[in-house]
Design a protein around this motif. Sequence first.
Motif, short mmCIF file in Angstrom:
data_model
loop_
_atom_site.label_atom_id
_atom_site.label_comp_id
_atom_site.label_asym_id
_atom_site.label_seq_id
_atom_site.Cartn_x
_atom_site.Cartn_y
_atom_site.Cartn_z
N ASP A 114 0.82 -1.21 0.00
CA ASP A 114 0.00 0.00 0.00
C ASP A 114 0.86 1.26 0.00
OD1 ASP A 114 -2.28 -1.41 -0.17
OD2 ASP A 114 -2.79 -1.33 1.95
N ARG A 115 1.93 1.23 0.77
CA ARG A 115 2.80 2.41 0.82
C ARG A 115 3.47 2.61 -0.54
NH1 ARG A 115 6.22 3.72 5.95
NH2 ARG A 115 4.87 5.53 6.03
N TRP A 116 3.89 1.51 -1.13
CA TRP A 116 4.56 1.63 -2.42
C TRP A 116 3.59 2.16 -3.47
CZ3 TRP A 116 4.05 -0.14 -7.33
CH2 TRP A 116 5.12 0.18 -8.17
N ASN B 278 8.48 7.81 13.05
CA ASN B 278 9.91 7.50 13.00
C ASN B 278 10.58 7.95 14.29
OD1 ASN B 278 9.97 6.29 10.54
ND2 ASN B 278 10.85 8.00 9.42
N GLY B 279 10.18 9.14 14.76
CA GLY B 279 10.73 9.67 16.01
C GLY B 279 10.47 8.74 17.18
N ILE B 280 9.35 8.03 17.13
CA ILE B 280 9.06 7.04 18.18
C ILE B 280 9.86 5.76 17.93
CG2 ILE B 280 7.26 5.65 19.28
CD1 ILE B 280 5.21 7.77 18.31
N ASN C 243 21.74 9.46 2.24
CA ASN C 243 20.94 8.38 1.65
C ASN C 243 19.49 8.36 2.13
OD1 ASN C 243 23.05 7.23 0.18
ND2 ASN C 243 23.86 6.33 2.07
N ILE C 244 19.26 9.09 3.21
CA ILE C 244 17.93 9.12 3.82
C ILE C 244 16.89 9.61 2.81
CG2 ILE C 244 16.58 10.42 5.53
CD1 ILE C 244 18.10 8.21 6.79
N GLY C 245 15.80 8.88 2.72
CA GLY C 245 14.73 9.31 1.83
C GLY C 245 14.82 8.70 0.44
N PHE D 176 13.20 2.67 -0.49
CA PHE D 176 13.59 1.39 0.09
C PHE D 176 14.91 1.44 0.87
CE2 PHE D 176 10.98 0.13 -3.63
CZ PHE D 176 9.94 -0.46 -2.92
N TYR D 177 15.44 2.65 1.11
CA TYR D 177 16.70 2.73 1.82
C TYR D 177 16.49 2.62 3.33
CZ TYR D 177 21.49 3.74 2.95
OH TYR D 177 22.78 3.61 3.41
N ARG D 178 17.16 1.64 3.95
CA ARG D 178 17.09 1.50 5.40
C ARG D 178 18.50 1.38 5.94
NH1 ARG D 178 14.53 -1.86 8.49
NH2 ARG D 178 13.77 -0.06 9.61
N ALA E 250 11.83 -2.35 12.67
CA ALA E 250 11.61 -2.81 11.31
C ALA E 250 10.85 -1.76 10.51
CB ALA E 250 10.80 -4.10 11.34
N GLY E 251 11.00 -1.79 9.20
CA GLY E 251 10.27 -0.84 8.35
C GLY E 251 10.52 -1.16 6.90
N SER E 252 10.00 -0.30 6.04
CA SER E 252 10.09 -0.56 4.60
C SER E 252 11.07 0.34 3.88
CB SER E 252 8.71 -0.36 3.99
OG SER E 252 8.32 0.99 4.18
N GLY E 253 11.45 1.43 4.53
CA GLY E 253 12.32 2.39 3.85
C GLY E 253 11.58 3.19 2.79
N LEU E 254 10.26 3.30 2.96
CA LEU E 254 9.49 4.09 1.99
C LEU E 254 8.93 5.38 2.60
CD1 LEU E 254 7.43 1.47 -0.04
CD2 LEU E 254 9.29 2.90 -0.84
N GLY F 281 20.46 11.69 18.71
CA GLY F 281 19.13 12.06 18.22
C GLY F 281 19.20 12.73 16.87
N SER F 282 18.01 12.99 16.31
CA SER F 282 17.95 13.57 14.97
C SER F 282 16.94 14.70 14.94
CB SER F 282 17.48 12.54 13.94
OG SER F 282 18.09 11.31 14.16
N THR F 283 17.16 15.62 14.00
CA THR F 283 16.15 16.64 13.72
C THR F 283 15.79 16.56 12.24
OG1 THR F 283 16.90 18.08 15.47
CG2 THR F 283 15.60 19.10 13.72
P1 ADP Z 1 11.33 2.89 7.54
O1 ADP Z 1 11.24 3.59 8.82
O2 ADP Z 1 10.07 2.20 7.13
O3 ADP Z 1 12.53 2.03 7.41
P2 ADP Z 1 11.78 5.49 6.39
O4 ADP Z 1 11.86 5.93 4.99
O5 ADP Z 1 10.79 6.17 7.27
O6 ADP Z 1 11.52 3.95 6.37
O7 ADP Z 1 13.21 5.68 7.03
C1 ADP Z 1 14.37 5.24 6.34
C2 ADP Z 1 15.49 4.96 7.31
O8 ADP Z 1 15.92 6.18 7.91
C3 ADP Z 1 15.07 4.08 8.47
O9 ADP Z 1 15.25 2.73 8.15
C4 ADP Z 1 15.99 4.53 9.59
O10 ADP Z 1 17.21 3.81 9.48
C5 ADP Z 1 16.29 5.98 9.26
N1 ADP Z 1 15.51 6.89 10.11
C6 ADP Z 1 14.34 7.49 9.79
N2 ADP Z 1 13.91 8.29 10.78
C7 ADP Z 1 14.84 8.22 11.76
C8 ADP Z 1 14.99 8.82 13.06
N3 ADP Z 1 14.08 9.67 13.57
N4 ADP Z 1 16.09 8.51 13.79
C9 ADP Z 1 17.01 7.66 13.29
N5 ADP Z 1 16.94 7.05 12.09
C10 ADP Z 1 15.87 7.32 11.33
#
Ligand code: ADP
Length: 383
Positions: free
Chosen positions: A198-200, A270-272, A310-312, A315-317, A325-329, A354-356
Motif C-alpha cells: 500500500d505504501r509503495w 519515526n521519532g518514536i 541516503n535518507i529518503g 527502500f533505503y534502510r 523494522a520498516g520498509s524504507g518508503l 538524536g535527529s532533527t
Molecule cells: P522505515 O522507517 O520504514 O525504514 P523510512 O523511509 O521512514 O523507512 O526511514 C528510512 C530509514 O531512515 C530508516 O530505516 C531509519 O534507518 C532511518 N531513520 C528514519 N527516521 C529516523 C529517526 N528519527 N532517527 C534515526 N533514524 C531514522
Amino acid sequence: MMNNDKKRILVIDDEEVICDACAQILSQEGHQVDTASGGMVGLEKFVRFAPDLIFVDLKMPGISGIEVLERIREYDKNVVVVVITGYATIEFAVESMQKGAFDFLPKPFSQEELLIITSRALQKKKENLEREYLIQEKERMRQNFIALVSHELRTPMVAVMQYVELLLSGVPGSVTSRQSEIYERMKIRLNDLLQLIDRWLRLSRIEELKIKEGFSDVTLATLIDEVIEMVQSQAQEKQVKISSVGIPSMLTINGDREMIKEVFTNLITNGIKYNRIGGSITIKRREDDEHHIFDFTDTGIGIAPTEVENIGREFYRIHKEGAAAGSGLGLAIVKKILDIHGGRLEVRSQEDQGSTFSVVLPKEETSLNDEGGKNEKNENNDH
Ligand code: ADP
C-alpha cells in the motif's frame, strides 16, 4: 527505423522567390513541401499540414517570425524550426534560438547550405521523436507496473488474509491453541506485506498526482495535535513524550491535508520507532525570510553522517543493531509530498544522540490568517 529521406517541410516567407526556390530544391530531394507567404497563413498550414520541419523568415509583415516560432513551439515541442534571417540580425537569431529554434539560415543562402541545414534539422526531428517514444514507453511501463502490483499482488494477498481469518474463526474446523498462535503470526506477516504494498502504491500515485488542484488551506497546529493524538498509544509503549511548541494557531498552508498529515505522521512515528525508551520528540517552528520551518527533534539512535545523504531514497534502510523494522518508503513519501508543496526535507543528526528532521515550506504557500496574509496586528501596517 524511421525514414529520414521523405519528410513534410513548410516554408514561411513573404518573399515569393525564397518560397519557390526552397520548394523546388527540397521537392527534388523527395520531400513534400508547402509554402506560406505570411505568419498567419503559415500557422494555419502548420496545423493542417503537420510538417516535420519549418523554415520561417524572421522579418515579415503582419505577425513576426519570432511570434510564429513561439506559437508553433507552444503547440508542439517536438517540431523543428529553422529561422531564416534576412539582415544582420544577430540579436534576433539569438532570441530565436532561446525561443527554441533549432538553427538559423542567413540570406542569401546556397542550395547546398539549404540541404545541409535541412538534413541536420530532420536528424534532430528524428531524435526528438525517439526521445518522446522512450519517455512514453517508460511511463507506460511504470503504469503497468503499478497496475500489476495492485492487482496481481495485492488482490491475492487480501484473499489469503481472508482465508487465514476464516481458519481462525474455527468455522472450517476446530483450531488448537498452537495452530491459532501460528495463524495469528501469519496475519501479522501478511499485514506487514500489505502495508508495504500500500505504501509503495501510494508513493507511485503521488508521482501521478502532481496537480495542485484540490489544495486548500490547512491549519497546521490542529493537524499536528491530531497526529500526536493518533500516535499516542504507540508513543506510550515506548514511554516517548511528544510535545509541540510555538506553532501559531492561525498558521495555514495551501496544500493537501491528507498528504501533509502523512508527512507529520511519518516523521513522528519515526521519532518514536527510532527513539530510546523514555525519550522525547519536540516539534518546533522557526522561520527565515522565505520559509516556515518545522523541526521534529528526537532523542533517538541518530544517523551516521555517512548515511544522512541516503535518507529518503526509496527502500533505503539503515542496518543498525536494535533498530525497528520498516520498509524504507516513509521518508521517500515525505520527500515527494514536500516536493509537490514546493518544500523540502532537511536532516541533521548525531549518532546515539538524536535527529532533527526539518520540514521546510515556502511562505508564499502559507498564510497567518484567512485573508491571504493581510494581518491586522502587523506593526508595519501603513494606515
Ligand atoms: P522505515 O522507517 O520504514 O525504514 P523510512 O523511509 O521512514 O523507512 O526511514 C528510512 C530509514 O531512515 C530508516 O530505516 C531509519 O534507518 C532511518 N531513520 C528514519 N527516521 C529516523 C529517526 N528519527 N532517527 C534515526 N533514524 C531514522
